[in-house]
Motif scaffolding. Structure first.
Motif, PDB file in Angstrom:
ATOM      1  N   ARG A 111       0.846  -1.190   0.000  1.00  0.00           N
ATOM      2  CA  ARG A 111       0.000   0.000   0.000  1.00  0.00           C
ATOM      3  C   ARG A 111       0.883   1.241   0.000  1.00  0.00           C
ATOM      4  O   ARG A 111       1.830   1.350   0.771  1.00  0.00           O
ATOM      5  CB  ARG A 111      -0.897   0.005   1.236  1.00  0.00           C
ATOM      6  N   GLU A 168     -12.493   1.899   2.563  1.00  0.00           N
ATOM      7  CA  GLU A 168     -11.157   1.382   2.850  1.00  0.00           C
ATOM      8  C   GLU A 168     -11.127   0.602   4.163  1.00  0.00           C
ATOM      9  O   GLU A 168     -10.411  -0.407   4.274  1.00  0.00           O
ATOM     10  CB  GLU A 168     -10.145   2.534   2.888  1.00  0.00           C
ATOM     11  N   GLU A 174      -7.497  -5.426   3.551  1.00  0.00           N
ATOM     12  CA  GLU A 174      -7.171  -4.764   4.806  1.00  0.00           C
ATOM     13  C   GLU A 174      -7.442  -5.727   5.966  1.00  0.00           C
ATOM     14  O   GLU A 174      -6.638  -5.850   6.892  1.00  0.00           O
ATOM     15  CB  GLU A 174      -8.017  -3.490   4.959  1.00  0.00           C
ATOM     16  N   THR A 218      -5.130  -1.778   3.127  1.00  0.00           N
ATOM     17  CA  THR A 218      -6.246  -1.500   2.221  1.00  0.00           C
ATOM     18  C   THR A 218      -5.806  -0.888   0.895  1.00  0.00           C
ATOM     19  O   THR A 218      -4.748  -0.246   0.798  1.00  0.00           O
ATOM     20  CB  THR A 218      -7.249  -0.554   2.909  1.00  0.00           C
TER      21      THR A 218
END
Length: 475
Positions: free
Chosen positions: A14, A106, A112, A118
């Motif tokens: 991420r 998210e 996540e 996420t």
């Protein structure tokens, strides 16, 4: 091909857009996050797992087709990604900036929950629509057929604007009335530029105007123009005023104690270059002052971060619960802490010193047994009071609805026990024929996405109402 482009969450980490360092960003009101580059947006979109049950979509109030436009972004099909995004969301460039994604899409992302971090849904959403504006893909509304019916919308905030967009696309003639000199409501005057630069709002306003939406600004309904006059001019009316009446504290009327909405509006007006007497004379300006903000929601976060940028000597935020139980976005709390805001958890104001204000009498709290909502209720610790020095106190305790029937002199417009206009949950129809209301429940100003949903839903109900009226007339 699509499979090769997606499901890269195990190999690609991420990565949010670059955030400006605190020492630089707190010197201005520009947005703090940079824009994704095309390759980075595609890379981050490719992390989506394309799961069979998209929890991101089901936890979005608008039920945006998030997995679809993430896949299109990963494949470089940005115009199609924008079209899919715009199909369910009137203002994706705004939601991408200010929606509480950590609590909605998210926060409920499948990867996540599995520990991979996420997908950066909000940042990709922002990138898609910003690109659409830059490339000229966002065009004025051009209905296929113009209808004779007209609708008056009271309130140019996100709900009213979303309804105006939806109605104009169906060919309805739309006029929006608002008390302020610019449209946008809280998007324009409530939310600071470091979260939502005003050019972003104004370009949508321009798109609506170019598409035929009429705006009557500086119009205070009930004073400059009666509600009955608006109702008589249009085939249907939508009330979309939001909530602007600030919750208050007892004995909080000394000079130097101000409402959050007044404080933020003055700051945003200065950003537009307006003359603001209350700012220029220091009343709504934090420069050189010891600032105390009371509250724990996103409005409080907007206030503390604004005070930092205005050059306050110190900024403290009092909240009666602890950090874990704070209603505001944890992302915003982290940004505020980085910029130098001090949070004083488990504290509440018990009174104020001086006039002009010189301090806040603070009660220390502890969390007791859970209340009816399941949250631990704060309890006062006896004998633990102290005085927090302050030159400016900002009350950010949330908002309540205004008494619209009394304010507008309207008979027969029913309200709920919370004071909001009473409206049918599915259609928005009020107790007055042809009068609809967006947002029966008082929601936080940060949840603009709910206002957009309410506006779109009411617009659809109004279309049905107009069509039914035409059918009856034809008989």
């Amino acid at each position: 091909m699509a499979g090769q482009k997606m499901l890269k969450f195990t190999s690609v980490g991420r990565d949010m857009p670059e955030k400006r360092v605190p020492d630089l960003r707190k010197q201005d009101f520009n947005e703090i996050y940079a824009e994704y580059a095309r390759e980075k947006a595609a890379e981050q979109a490719s992390r989506c797992s394309q799961c069979g049950v998209p929890y991101c979509q089901s936890h979005c109030p608008l039920h945006n087709n998030i997995p679809d436009w993430l896949r299109l972004t990963a494949e470089g099909r940005l115009r199609e990604a924008y079209e899919v995004s715009q199909a369910t969301n009137t203002f994706p460039e705004i939601c991408g900036r200010i929606c509480p994604q950590d609590r909605l899409c998210e926060g409920n992302c499948v990867i996540e929950q599995s520990g991979h971090g996420t997908v950066t849904i909000g940042s990709v959403e922002k990138y898609i629509t910003d690109t659409a504006f830059e490339e000229g893909w966002v065009q004025p509304i051009a209905p296929g057929v113009e209808r004779a019916e007209s609708v008056g919308i009271i309130g140019a905030g996100p709900g009213g604007l979303a309804a105006a967009d939806r109605l104009r696309r169906q060919g309805v003639q739309v006029t929006v009335y608002d008390r302020y000199d610019r449209g946008g409501g809280l998007l324009t005057y409530g939310i600071p530029g470091f979260k939502l630069e005003k050019d972003t709002v104004m370009q949508r306003m321009q798109q609506l105007e170019d598409g035929g939406v009429q705006f009557v600004l500086n119009c205070n309904v009930g004073k400059d123009l009666s509600f009955d006059a608006i109702r008589g001019k249009h085939d249907a009316v939508l009330i979309s005023t939001g909530v602007y009446k600030s919750r208050d504290l007892p004995d909080a009327d000394a000079d130097g104690i101000v409402r959050a909405i007044d404080y933020l509006t003055a700051s945003n007006r200065k950003s537009f270059g307006d003359d603001v007497e209350e700012f220029d004379n220091g009343m709504l300006n934090a420069e050189g002052k010891r600032v105390v903000v009371i509250g724990g929601g996103d409005t409080a976060m907007d206030c503390v971060r604004t005070a930092i940028r205005q050059g306050a000597e110190s900024v403290k935020c009092l909240y009666r619960r602890d950090k874990e139980n704070m209603p505001g976005s944890q992302r915003e709390v982290a940004n505020a802490e980085e910029e130098g805001v001090e949070f004083v958890w488990l504290t509440a104001p018990a009174g104020f010193e001086g006039d002009p204000v010189t301090g806040v009498t603070v009660q220390k709290m502890r969390l007791g047994q859970p209340d009816a909502t399941g949250r631990q209720a704060p309890e006062v610790i006896p004998g633990a009071d102290y005085v927090e020095d302050a030159d400016l106190v900002v009350k950010a305790l949330g908002f309540e609805p205004e008494d619209l029937p009394a304010l507008w002199g309207v008979e027969g417009l029913e309200v709920t026990r919370w004071g909001t206009v009473k409206a049918d949950f599915t259609t928005g129809q009020t107790s007055l024929d042809g009068v609809f209301a967006a947002g029966d429940i008082v929601r936080g100003a940060s949840l603009v996405v709910w206002a957009i949903k309410d506006g779109r839903d009411c617009a659809d109900a109004i279309i049905d109402y107009l069509s039914s009226a035409n059918a009856v007339a034809a008989e």
